[in-house]
Write an enzyme that holds these catalytic residues in place. Structure first.
Site, PDB file in Angstrom:
ATOM      1  N   SER A   1      28.106   2.798  36.342  1.00  0.00           N
ATOM      2  CA  SER A   1      27.759   1.414  36.680  1.00  0.00           C
ATOM      3  C   SER A   1      26.511   1.255  37.534  1.00  0.00           C
ATOM      4  CB  SER A   1      28.932   0.733  37.376  1.00  0.00           C
ATOM      5  OG  SER A   1      29.938   0.406  36.438  1.00  0.00           O
ATOM      6  N   VAL A   2      25.847   2.339  37.897  1.00  0.00           N
ATOM      7  CA  VAL A   2      24.537   2.203  38.521  1.00  0.00           C
ATOM      8  C   VAL A   2      23.585   1.458  37.578  1.00  0.00           C
ATOM      9  CG1 VAL A   2      22.550   3.495  39.414  1.00  0.00           C
ATOM     10  CG2 VAL A   2      24.862   4.179  40.032  1.00  0.00           C
TER      11      VAL A   2
END
Length: 358
Positions: free
Chosen positions: A61-62
């Site tokens: 999810s970066v």
């Protein structure tokens, strides 16, 4: 004892060895300070290829930081507005059935749209079970996720509260593709990776041959039935979409992730993302820590000027565990990447405690 700033390097190495950590820890302080980089473990367990400081990792999810910065660049260019309505940016074929037409880019970026999600982060179903509903091998762009979003219900009015929402970022990716006419991966390269000098970062398919890209691994599960696959180490190749996108799956190095954080914070010359992206817009109703908010595509924890204040993002996928944080009070950028499920959390908490002086 070896210390760099507030970090006890010898203690850090001992902690990593005790955890049998697989990945890279990278801490960058103020200009002129020597960074800390510790790489250990295996990028490929079958071939016994060691991880190095330049190894690429799946960063889960970066990706949301990338999506937020892509939008910020388009806002800066006058091509998009934070308060633009999603339904005004896309054709009718890309509007979920129950979607509230009042939902804006701001709502989607801050997890406050009130729209449901294709996967419940707080439920009991494992993430990889989702691919029994749609083949993971077919997912190579945000539009390929549409079958999982088309019939999702609206759960509450937009702007009510912050609830983590991967599907919102898929919708943002579709909106960006409609607005620019380009695939999301190309938008990210043009608006973020190129301007920030992130030349070792991209969105590559799992079946692509990418140099120095670590494989992701699921460790043996506690209590697994004898003879089941969960008793052995497994690759994450069947647990993730074939290609990452606006909600997760970017592949990067620790050095490039620091460049991403520096672009977010305004350290990079010409970047102007800080004021909007890192402001505490919406309280995270499911926060594990108090005073945790969502910014524009990023998490903002412990807002204020104290040593616990930080912003950036966490990334958690099967076979990927990442933390990328800037501590504005002291200037450190801390990046921890692991190619093993659950590999980054404990060591990041140890570093956080050192920076606080605990």
């Amino acid at each position: 004892m070896t210390r760099i700033g507030a970090i006890d390097v010898d203690r850090l190495r001992d902690e990593l060895a005790a955890q049998d950590f697989s990945g890279v820890v990278h801490v960058v302080g103020e200009d002129g300070e020597r960074p800390i980089t510790i790489a250990r473990g295996l990028a490929d367990r079958a071939a016994a290829i060691a991880i190095s400081a330049d190894t690429r990792f799946g960063c889960a999810s970066v990706s949301k930081l990338v999506t937020g910065l892509s939008i910020a660049r388009l806002v800066d260019a006058g091509l998009l507005d934070w308060d633009a309505r999603y339904v005004d940016l896309v054709g009718v074929d890309w509007r979920p059935e129950a979607f509230d037409p009042a939902i804006t880019i701001h709502h989607l970026l801050t997890h406050s749209s009130g729209f449901g999600d294709y996967f419940d982060e707080h439920g009991d179903e494992p993430y990889e079970a989702m691919w029994t509903r749609i083949p993971a091998t077919t997912i190579r762009g945000p539009r390929d996720m549409w079958p999982l979003l088309r019939d999702v219900p609206q759960q509450e009015p937009p702007g009510t509260a912050g609830r983590y929402n991967n599907g919102a970022f898929i919708l943002l990716g579709i909106a960006l593709e409609e607005l620019t006419g380009s695939p999301f991966a190309d938008i990210a390269a043009r608006e973020v990776f190129g301007p920030l000098g992130m030349d070792r970062t991209g969105f590559w398919a799992l079946d692509a041959v990418v140099p120095n890209l670590a494989s992701g691994y699921l460790p043996p599960a506690d209590g697994a039935a004898p003879g089941s696959p969960e008793t052995d180490w497994r690759s994450n190749v069947y647990a993730l979409p074939a290609m990452g996108g606006p909600d997760g799956g970017v592949q990067s190095t620790v050095g490039d992730l620091v460049r991403l954080l520096d672009g977010l914070s305004g350290r990079d010359d010409g970047a102007s993302f800080l004021a909007a992206a890192t402001r505490a817009h919406v309280l995270n109703r499911h926060a594990a820590e108090p005073d945790e908010f969502y910014g524009f595509g990023c998490g903002v924890l412990h807002v204020g000027e104290g040593p616990s204040a930080r912003f950036g993002h966490t990334g958690v996928d099967p076979g990927a565990d990442v933390r990328a944080w800037t501590y504005p009070a002291t200037g450190e950028r801390v990046v921890v990447v692991s190619n093993v499920s659950g590999g980054a959390g404990l060591i990041t908490r140890r570093i956080d405690a050192m920076l606080r002086g605990d």
